[in-house]
Motif scaffolding. Structure first.
Motif, PDB file in Angstrom:
ATOM      1  N   LEU A  47       2.705   1.708  -3.409  1.00  0.00           N
ATOM      2  CA  LEU A  47       1.933   1.798  -4.241  1.00  0.00           C
ATOM      3  C   LEU A  47       1.614   3.467  -4.386  1.00  0.00           C
ATOM      4  CD1 LEU A  47       0.029   1.489  -6.706  1.00  0.00           C
ATOM      5  CD2 LEU A  47      -1.490   0.111  -5.253  1.00  0.00           C
ATOM      6  N   ARG A  48       1.213   3.843  -2.958  1.00  0.00           N
ATOM      7  CA  ARG A  48       0.845   5.273  -2.942  1.00  0.00           C
ATOM      8  C   ARG A  48       1.713   6.230  -3.295  1.00  0.00           C
ATOM      9  NH1 ARG A  48      -0.939   9.285  -3.384  1.00  0.00           N
ATOM     10  NH2 ARG A  48      -2.385  10.656  -2.250  1.00  0.00           N
TER      11      ARG A  48
ATOM     12  N   ALA B  13      -0.220  -2.857  -7.541  1.00  0.00           N
ATOM     13  CA  ALA B  13      -1.520  -3.004  -7.541  1.00  0.00           C
ATOM     14  C   ALA B  13      -2.065  -4.513  -7.586  1.00  0.00           C
ATOM     15  CB  ALA B  13      -2.136  -2.120  -8.694  1.00  0.00           C
ATOM     16  N   GLN B  14      -1.214  -5.069  -8.490  1.00  0.00           N
ATOM     17  CA  GLN B  14      -1.919  -6.575  -8.564  1.00  0.00           C
ATOM     18  C   GLN B  14      -1.552  -7.278  -7.315  1.00  0.00           C
ATOM     19  OE1 GLN B  14      -3.331  -8.091 -11.238  1.00  0.00           O
ATOM     20  NE2 GLN B  14      -3.229  -6.000 -12.136  1.00  0.00           N
TER      21      GLN B  14
ATOM     22  N   ASP C 287       3.787   1.038 -10.164  1.00  0.00           N
ATOM     23  CA  ASP C 287       2.409   0.911  -9.819  1.00  0.00           C
ATOM     24  C   ASP C 287       1.597  -0.491 -10.188  1.00  0.00           C
ATOM     25  OD1 ASP C 287       3.516   3.366 -10.212  1.00  0.00           O
ATOM     26  OD2 ASP C 287       1.570   4.141 -10.591  1.00  0.00           O
TER      27      ASP C 287
ATOM     28  N   ARG D 163       2.254   6.616  -6.792  1.00  0.00           N
ATOM     29  CA  ARG D 163       1.053   7.480  -7.533  1.00  0.00           C
ATOM     30  C   ARG D 163       1.161   8.942  -7.280  1.00  0.00           C
ATOM     31  NH1 ARG D 163      -3.410   5.144  -9.620  1.00  0.00           N
ATOM     32  NH2 ARG D 163      -4.649   6.600  -8.862  1.00  0.00           N
TER      33      ARG D 163
ATOM     34  N   ALA E 204       0.913  -1.077   0.128  1.00  0.00           N
ATOM     35  CA  ALA E 204      -0.054  -0.007  -0.033  1.00  0.00           C
ATOM     36  C   ALA E 204       0.730   1.350  -0.085  1.00  0.00           C
ATOM     37  CB  ALA E 204      -0.897   0.073   1.185  1.00  0.00           C
ATOM     38  N   ALA E 205       1.842   1.221   0.670  1.00  0.00           N
ATOM     39  CA  ALA E 205       2.671   2.518   1.055  1.00  0.00           C
ATOM     40  C   ALA E 205       3.528   2.711  -0.439  1.00  0.00           C
ATOM     41  CB  ALA E 205       3.761   2.432   2.222  1.00  0.00           C
TER      42      ALA E 205
ATOM     43  N   LEU F 212      -1.390  -6.048  -4.434  1.00  0.00           N
ATOM     44  CA  LEU F 212      -2.277  -5.836  -3.196  1.00  0.00           C
ATOM     45  C   LEU F 212      -3.782  -6.212  -3.637  1.00  0.00           C
ATOM     46  CD1 LEU F 212      -2.478  -4.411  -0.602  1.00  0.00           C
ATOM     47  CD2 LEU F 212      -2.842  -2.076  -1.829  1.00  0.00           C
TER      48      LEU F 212
END
Lengths: 379, 227
Positions: free
Chosen positions: B154-155, B203-204, B199, B158, B151-152, B206
């Protein structure tokens, strides 16, 4: 932005037990609402549920026991709100009274006001609305013109409020009014606590584009309220309202209002999701997780007695963007008929239609960004 | 104090390479005191790497301090530091640079852009701090913090597009020069978005993990993993 590190979210007591108890209570007591009512559930009006929730001790949690409250820490309340929203419980009837009006009466109200209103709020029986916007005062709140003149009998109020959420089912309004004739902008404003059954008050519905009746016009025609209706200090209304808005901008509703849609998307995708859907779920989850950290940190700061105006605005800005984007991004990826009757289709349609309001209510996106810019020293 | 040391050492290293960092013993940051280390936690790693992300983005400082399995987490801290610097440079520039007779920061269009940037920078800082708290809570076991790492990172990934775009936009032409310092953080940010998983990669991972949780399980997992 220096020194902005996360404030530790550390409620007293056993948080896991608090969650488990509430989940157990909800399993027994939550009405089997339609899936759409479970999204945006802080607009779902259900006084029976509010009363039951109050009797179980989950309303007015932070108010002192002498006023019927639970004497709980604000972060315990935060955990309870998270669970209620994640479950889609219909908390709309008591939502504003519990979140804003109760704490504000406790902080600024007279002893008489506390004794009169707080026990009903804590029971989940007394509902409140917030009288801020007027026809000529939307984003420009300091343009408020509704006037309250002090007379020997009390305050005499003339004017009009608009976009007042829940006025039609509320018992009281906490209104921002001009108490000094001829005053300008944010000077000369005060907060009055008005019983909505007072003669001279007319409430008319405004039906929104989804066909719902949430907000209203409220007219004041020579309305007389007692001297004791003044909340806090005469002339300090602007400051009091600004503090109140911090409570409105940063709570768990900023990342959990549309949670039903994300949950439905995950369920529809199943345990082995299509790559495009998995990617979207991943991105939405990362955003929600981050927002939750920001919101918890802001709540912890508020609980510690600080005034995290900028952080609260950051949470609102990011939260609104997240919840507004979510249905649009789901629609772009998932093939789902506009008038389909699956949970996912119904939620998607409802949230697409509701989503324009997310960056309007509680301060428009542009106003919120302006507040952040002021916090950065640019204004 | 750790931060002051890091700033001084990295300043020297920016001219001479890894040697000052090796001599200062930053590889012992996470080693316990009874084994001759500093006994630091991931909060310390986060603080040190945020400084490294600004001062020495080209040096393998993260690799020197943490093992391979935690490099993605370490990269989030480098990115948070670099974004904070891009933001600080932007604020400084708009307060200084005058056009149309006033500082750029007085224009609403510029203010709104910087507010958007501030939100992204704050989000990545929060993600790095929350990831640090999780890693410290689970003894820095990357498997126990897999959700938070994904999550971190990926965030943070982005945020790179928004932060670099706004930083360069408000700087105008000067920010595009080799002489001005902005690219010293924006180019590393572009690089770190690809490094340790872009990303789509996270994303996949998570998204599939959440698919396993199910709709209600997502909330229960998130609530159980922190507070």
């Amino acid at each position: 932005m220096q020194g902005f590190a996360l404030y530790p979210f550390d409620p007293p007591g056993d948080v896991a037990a608090l969650r488990t108890d509430l989940r157990g209570w909800l399993a027994m007591n939550q009405p089997q609402d339609d899936v759409v009512a479970r999204a945006n559930c802080w607009a779902s009006f259900d006084p029976d549920f509010s009363r039951a929730l109050g009797a179980a001790g989950y309303v007015g949690m932070t108010l002192p026991a002498q006023y019927g409250g639970g004497d709980h820490h604000p972060l315990e309340r935060y955990v309870v709100i998270e669970e209620l929203l994640a479950a889609g419980a219909p908390v709309g009837a008591h939502w504003i009274a519990d979140r804003q009006t109760g704490p504000l009466i406790l902080r600024y109200g007279s002893e008489e006001q506390r004794e009169r209103y707080l026990p009903g709020i804590a029971k989940g029986e007394l509902y409140a609305c917030i009288g801020l916007s007027e026809p000529g005062a939307g984003s420009d709140l300091a343009a408020v013109r509704t006037i309250a003149r002090e007379t020997t009998e009390g305050w005499r109020i003339n004017g009009q409020k608009i976009w007042t959420t829940g006025a039609h089912f509320s018992h009281i309004m906490l209104a921002l009014v001009r108490t000094e004739e001829g005053s300008e902008r944010n000077a000369g404003l005060s907060q009055l606590l008005i019983d909505l059954d007072t003669p001279g008050i007319t409430i008319r519905p405004i039906i929104d584009m989804a066909g719902h009746h949430d907000f209203n016009e409220v007219f004041f025609d020579d309305v007389l309220v007692p001297h004791g209706a003044l909340v806090g200090t005469r002339g300090q209304g602007w400051k009091q309202v600004t503090a109140e808005l911090g409570l409105e901008r940063s709570g768990p509703e900023r990342y959990l209002s549309s949670h039903a849609l994300l949950a439905a998307l995950v369920d529809a995708a199943g345990p082995d999701p299509d790559p495009a859907v998995a990617g979207l779920i991943g991105e939405l989850t990362a955003e929600m997780w981050t927002l939750r950290q920001l919101s918890m940190s802001t709540a912890a700061k508020l609980a510690a007695g600080e005034d995290p105006m900028v952080e609260a605005s950051v949470v609102k800005e990011l939260g609104n963007a997240f919840e507004q984007d979510m249905p649009r991004r789901v629609q772009a990826i998932v093939d789902c008929a506009w008038d389909g009757d699956t949970d996912l289709a119904k939620l998607l349609r409802a949230l697409l239609i509701a989503s324009p309001s997310f960056s309007l209510r509680g301060g428009t996106r542009e106003v919120i960004r302006g507040i952040i810019a002021r916090g950065l020293g640019l204004r | 104090m750790l931060c002051d040391t890091a700033r001084a050492v990295f300043a020297e290293a920016s001219a001479t390479g890894m040697t000052p960092i090796e001599e200062a013993g930053f590889d012992l940051l996470l080693v316990s005191e009874d084994q001759g280390g500093f006994g630091g936690d991931w909060g310390d790693v986060d603080a040190v790497l945020q400084i490294a992300g600004v001062a020495v983005p080209e040096l393998p400082v993260a690799e020197f301090i943490v093992n391979e399995a935690l490099l993605a987490a370490a990269t989030v801290s480098l990115m948070a530091g670099a974004m904070a610097q891009a933001f600080a440079l932007s604020i400084d520039h708009v307060n200084t640079r005058q056009q149309f007779g006033r500082p750029l920061g007085k224009f609403q269009a510029v203010q709104q852009s910087l507010a958007v940037m501030a939100c992204e920078v704050r989000a990545v800082d929060a993600a790095a701090a929350a990831l640090a708290a999780r890693l410290d809570a689970v003894g820095r076991d990357p498997l126990a913090a897999d959700f938070e790492i994904a999550a971190a990172k990926l965030r943070a990934n982005r945020a790179v597009g928004v932060v670099t775009a706004i930083a360069h936009q408000v700087h105008g032409a000067i920010g595009f020069t080799g002489e001005y310092d902005l690219h010293r953080v924006t180019i590393p940010l572009m690089r770190w978005r690809s490094a340790q998983g872009n990303d789509a990669h996270w994303a996949q991972i998570l998204g599939r993990q959440v698919g396993g949780f199910g709709g209600r399980g997502l909330w229960e997992a998130m609530a159980a993993r922190g507070a």
